[in-house]
Design a protein around this motif. Structure first.
Motif, PDB file in Angstrom:
ATOM      1  N   THR A  38      -8.206  13.125  -6.913  1.00 28.32           N
ATOM      2  CA  THR A  38      -7.774  14.073  -7.936  1.00 28.32           C
ATOM      3  C   THR A  38      -6.778  13.324  -8.804  1.00 28.32           C
ATOM      4  OG1 THR A  38      -8.027  15.916  -6.391  1.00 28.32           O
ATOM      5  CG2 THR A  38      -6.734  16.332  -8.374  1.00 28.32           C
ATOM      6  N   CYS A  39      -7.013  13.338 -10.128  1.00 27.67           N
ATOM      7  CA  CYS A  39      -6.163  12.558 -11.024  1.00 27.67           C
ATOM      8  C   CYS A  39      -6.095  13.207 -12.403  1.00 27.67           C
ATOM      9  CB  CYS A  39      -6.670  11.133 -11.130  1.00 27.67           C
ATOM     10  SG  CYS A  39      -8.367  10.997 -11.716  1.00 27.67           S
ATOM     11  N   ALA A  40      -5.180  12.691 -13.214  1.00 32.59           N
ATOM     12  CA  ALA A  40      -5.040  13.165 -14.589  1.00 32.59           C
ATOM     13  C   ALA A  40      -6.208  12.648 -15.425  1.00 32.59           C
ATOM     14  CB  ALA A  40      -3.731  12.668 -15.182  1.00 32.59           C
ATOM     15  N   PRO A  41      -6.713  13.455 -16.353  1.00 27.71           N
ATOM     16  CA  PRO A  41      -7.835  13.018 -17.195  1.00 27.71           C
ATOM     17  C   PRO A  41      -7.556  11.719 -17.944  1.00 27.71           C
ATOM     18  CG  PRO A  41      -7.496  15.374 -17.449  1.00 27.71           C
ATOM     19  CD  PRO A  41      -6.348  14.850 -16.631  1.00 27.71           C
ATOM     20  N   ALA A  42      -6.329  11.522 -18.414  1.00 31.31           N
ATOM     21  CA  ALA A  42      -5.991  10.310 -19.160  1.00 31.31           C
ATOM     22  C   ALA A  42      -6.134   9.055 -18.300  1.00 31.31           C
ATOM     23  CB  ALA A  42      -4.571  10.406 -19.703  1.00 31.31           C
ATOM     24  N   SER A  43      -5.983   9.195 -16.983  1.00 26.28           N
ATOM     25  CA  SER A  43      -6.098   8.045 -16.080  1.00 26.28           C
ATOM     26  C   SER A  43      -7.505   7.478 -16.042  1.00 26.28           C
ATOM     27  CB  SER A  43      -5.705   8.443 -14.657  1.00 26.28           C
ATOM     28  OG  SER A  43      -4.368   8.843 -14.594  1.00 26.28           O
ATOM     29  N   VAL A  44      -8.490   8.319 -16.257  1.00 26.12           N
ATOM     30  CA  VAL A  44      -9.879   7.890 -16.112  1.00 26.12           C
ATOM     31  C   VAL A  44     -10.671   7.969 -17.426  1.00 26.12           C
ATOM     32  CG1 VAL A  44      -9.953   8.446 -13.670  1.00 26.12           C
ATOM     33  CG2 VAL A  44     -10.570  10.191 -15.334  1.00 26.12           C
ATOM     34  N   GLN A  45      -9.985   8.230 -18.521  1.00 18.39           N
ATOM     35  CA  GLN A  45     -10.665   8.326 -19.815  1.00 18.39           C
ATOM     36  C   GLN A  45     -11.374   7.014 -20.134  1.00 18.39           C
ATOM     37  OE1 GLN A  45      -8.067   9.257 -23.049  1.00 18.39           O
ATOM     38  NE2 GLN A  45      -9.740   9.823 -24.385  1.00 18.39           N
ATOM     39  N   GLY A  46     -12.633   7.091 -20.508  1.00 19.65           N
ATOM     40  CA  GLY A  46     -13.418   5.918 -20.866  1.00 19.65           C
ATOM     41  C   GLY A  46     -14.130   5.263 -19.705  1.00 19.65           C
ATOM     42  N   PHE A  47     -13.928   5.766 -18.494  1.00 16.47           N
ATOM     43  CA  PHE A  47     -14.609   5.183 -17.347  1.00 16.47           C
ATOM     44  C   PHE A  47     -16.084   5.543 -17.369  1.00 16.47           C
ATOM     45  CE2 PHE A  47     -11.544   4.042 -13.734  1.00 16.47           C
ATOM     46  CZ  PHE A  47     -10.673   3.454 -14.611  1.00 16.47           C
ATOM     47  N   VAL A  48     -16.925   4.648 -16.900  1.00 12.43           N
ATOM     48  CA  VAL A  48     -18.347   4.890 -16.711  1.00 12.43           C
ATOM     49  C   VAL A  48     -18.504   5.221 -15.228  1.00 12.43           C
ATOM     50  CG1 VAL A  48     -20.652   3.915 -16.867  1.00 12.43           C
ATOM     51  CG2 VAL A  48     -18.901   3.266 -18.526  1.00 12.43           C
ATOM     52  N   TRP A  49     -18.636   6.526 -14.903  1.00 10.77           N
ATOM     53  CA  TRP A  49     -18.529   6.957 -13.523  1.00 10.77           C
ATOM     54  C   TRP A  49     -19.796   6.858 -12.700  1.00 10.77           C
ATOM     55  CZ3 TRP A  49     -14.196   6.895 -11.307  1.00 10.77           C
ATOM     56  CH2 TRP A  49     -13.044   7.248 -11.971  1.00 10.77           C
ATOM     57  N   GLU A  50     -20.916   7.111 -13.257  1.00 12.58           N
ATOM     58  CA  GLU A  50     -22.133   7.165 -12.447  1.00 12.58           C
ATOM     59  C   GLU A  50     -22.313   5.902 -11.614  1.00 12.58           C
ATOM     60  OE1 GLU A  50     -24.466   9.641 -11.956  1.00 12.58           O
ATOM     61  OE2 GLU A  50     -23.031  10.899 -13.022  1.00 12.58           O
ATOM     62  N   ARG A  51     -22.224   6.063 -10.322  1.00  9.95           N
ATOM     63  CA  ARG A  51     -22.440   4.978  -9.354  1.00  9.95           C
ATOM     64  C   ARG A  51     -21.445   3.829  -9.500  1.00  9.95           C
ATOM     65  NH1 ARG A  51     -24.209   7.557  -5.503  1.00  9.95           N
ATOM     66  NH2 ARG A  51     -26.371   7.354  -5.037  1.00  9.95           N
ATOM     67  N   THR A  52     -20.273   4.100 -10.016  1.00 11.53           N
ATOM     68  CA  THR A  52     -19.215   3.109 -10.115  1.00 11.53           C
ATOM     69  C   THR A  52     -18.476   3.021  -8.788  1.00 11.53           C
ATOM     70  OG1 THR A  52     -18.898   3.463 -12.478  1.00 11.53           O
ATOM     71  CG2 THR A  52     -17.028   2.586 -11.285  1.00 11.53           C
ATOM     72  N   GLU A  53     -18.048   1.832  -8.412  1.00  8.53           N
ATOM     73  CA  GLU A  53     -17.269   1.673  -7.192  1.00  8.53           C
ATOM     74  C   GLU A  53     -15.789   1.661  -7.522  1.00  8.53           C
ATOM     75  OE1 GLU A  53     -18.637  -1.802  -5.111  1.00  8.53           O
ATOM     76  OE2 GLU A  53     -20.292  -0.684  -4.231  1.00  8.53           O
ATOM     77  N   VAL A  54     -15.001   2.314  -6.656  1.00  6.73           N
ATOM     78  CA  VAL A  54     -13.553   2.318  -6.793  1.00  6.73           C
ATOM     79  C   VAL A  54     -12.948   1.840  -5.476  1.00  6.73           C
ATOM     80  CG1 VAL A  54     -13.437   4.125  -8.553  1.00  6.73           C
ATOM     81  CG2 VAL A  54     -13.365   4.763  -6.152  1.00  6.73           C
ATOM     82  N   ASP A  55     -11.868   1.094  -5.574  1.00  4.66           N
ATOM     83  CA  ASP A  55     -11.157   0.575  -4.407  1.00  4.66           C
ATOM     84  C   ASP A  55      -9.892   1.405  -4.236  1.00  4.66           C
ATOM     85  OD1 ASP A  55      -9.950  -0.868  -2.409  1.00  4.66           O
ATOM     86  OD2 ASP A  55      -9.944  -2.771  -3.497  1.00  4.66           O
ATOM     87  N   VAL A  56      -9.842   2.206  -3.174  1.00  4.44           N
ATOM     88  CA  VAL A  56      -8.698   3.059  -2.896  1.00  4.44           C
ATOM     89  C   VAL A  56      -7.774   2.300  -1.945  1.00  4.44           C
ATOM     90  CG1 VAL A  56      -7.928   5.277  -1.985  1.00  4.44           C
ATOM     91  CG2 VAL A  56     -10.108   5.126  -3.187  1.00  4.44           C
ATOM     92  N   GLU A  57      -6.579   2.012  -2.418  1.00  6.69           N
ATOM     93  CA  GLU A  57      -5.610   1.211  -1.668  1.00  6.69           C
ATOM     94  C   GLU A  57      -5.438   1.708  -0.226  1.00  6.69           C
ATOM     95  OE1 GLU A  57      -1.451  -0.471  -3.060  1.00  6.69           O
ATOM     96  OE2 GLU A  57      -1.335   1.671  -2.632  1.00  6.69           O
ATOM     97  N   GLY A  58      -5.714   0.814   0.715  1.00  4.28           N
ATOM     98  CA  GLY A  58      -5.531   1.134   2.115  1.00  4.28           C
ATOM     99  C   GLY A  58      -6.657   1.930   2.762  1.00  4.28           C
ATOM    100  N   HIS A  59      -7.697   2.298   1.977  1.00  6.78           N
ATOM    101  CA  HIS A  59      -8.782   3.119   2.517  1.00  6.78           C
ATOM    102  C   HIS A  59     -10.168   2.525   2.300  1.00  6.78           C
ATOM    103  CE1 HIS A  59      -6.243   6.495   3.673  1.00  6.78           C
ATOM    104  NE2 HIS A  59      -5.549   6.188   2.594  1.00  6.78           N
ATOM    105  N   GLY A  60     -10.319   1.546   1.428  1.00 10.58           N
ATOM    106  CA  GLY A  60     -11.600   0.899   1.223  1.00 10.58           C
ATOM    107  C   GLY A  60     -12.247   1.197  -0.116  1.00 10.58           C
ATOM    108  N   VAL A  61     -13.484   0.750  -0.227  1.00 15.06           N
ATOM    109  CA  VAL A  61     -14.264   0.875  -1.469  1.00 15.06           C
ATOM    110  C   VAL A  61     -15.240   2.038  -1.315  1.00 15.06           C
ATOM    111  CG1 VAL A  61     -15.886  -0.273  -3.023  1.00 15.06           C
ATOM    112  CG2 VAL A  61     -14.029  -1.572  -1.959  1.00 15.06           C
ATOM    113  N   PHE A  62     -15.304   2.876  -2.340  1.00 15.77           N
ATOM    114  CA  PHE A  62     -16.167   4.048  -2.359  1.00 15.77           C
ATOM    115  C   PHE A  62     -17.009   4.038  -3.626  1.00 15.77           C
ATOM    116  CE2 PHE A  62     -12.501   5.118   0.137  1.00 15.77           C
ATOM    117  CZ  PHE A  62     -12.993   5.860   1.197  1.00 15.77           C
ATOM    118  N   THR A  63     -18.151   4.731  -3.590  1.00 15.83           N
ATOM    119  CA  THR A  63     -19.000   4.901  -4.765  1.00 15.83           C
ATOM    120  C   THR A  63     -18.783   6.293  -5.328  1.00 15.83           C
ATOM    121  OG1 THR A  63     -20.664   3.429  -3.839  1.00 15.83           O
ATOM    122  CG2 THR A  63     -21.375   4.879  -5.614  1.00 15.83           C
ATOM    123  N   VAL A  64     -18.582   6.372  -6.641  1.00 15.00           N
ATOM    124  CA  VAL A  64     -18.401   7.663  -7.314  1.00 15.00           C
ATOM    125  C   VAL A  64     -19.751   8.363  -7.388  1.00 15.00           C
ATOM    126  CG1 VAL A  64     -17.763   8.774  -9.486  1.00 15.00           C
ATOM    127  CG2 VAL A  64     -16.457   6.801  -8.657  1.00 15.00           C
TER     128      VAL A  64
END
Length: 80
Positions: A38-64
């Motif tokens: 859960t985040c502020a819209p401005a934090s993710v503005q312009g991201f290409v989300w479909e099937r993008t991977e994100v690295d969550v500090e201390g928890h690993g890599v996830f696919t959106v």
């Protein structure tokens, strides 16, 4: 929680709810079936989300898998 993504390259702060996290909201117990951010819209503005991977500090890599508003002005990003 710090989150890193490469599409476009950016690091942002978000609330991370891991799989199996249990919350008590107004006496109702809810367990997360999937991890989510859960985040502020401005934090993710312009991201290409479909099937993008994100690295969550201390928890690993996830696919959106899906994003959308949470009804309070924040964005919920569902992960697998």
């Amino acid at each position: 929680m710090k989150v890193r993504c490469d599409n476009p390259a950016r690091t942002f702060t978000a609330i991370f709810d891991d799989v199996g996290t249990v919350s008590n909201i107004g006496g109702v117990v809810i367990e997360n079936a999937n991890a989510k951010l859960t985040c502020a819209p401005a934090s993710v503005q312009g991201f290409v989300w479909e099937r993008t991977e994100v690295d969550v500090e201390g928890h690993g890599v996830f696919t959106v898998t899906r994003t959308g508003p949470d009804g309070t002005g924040m964005i919920v990003v569902e992960l697998e």
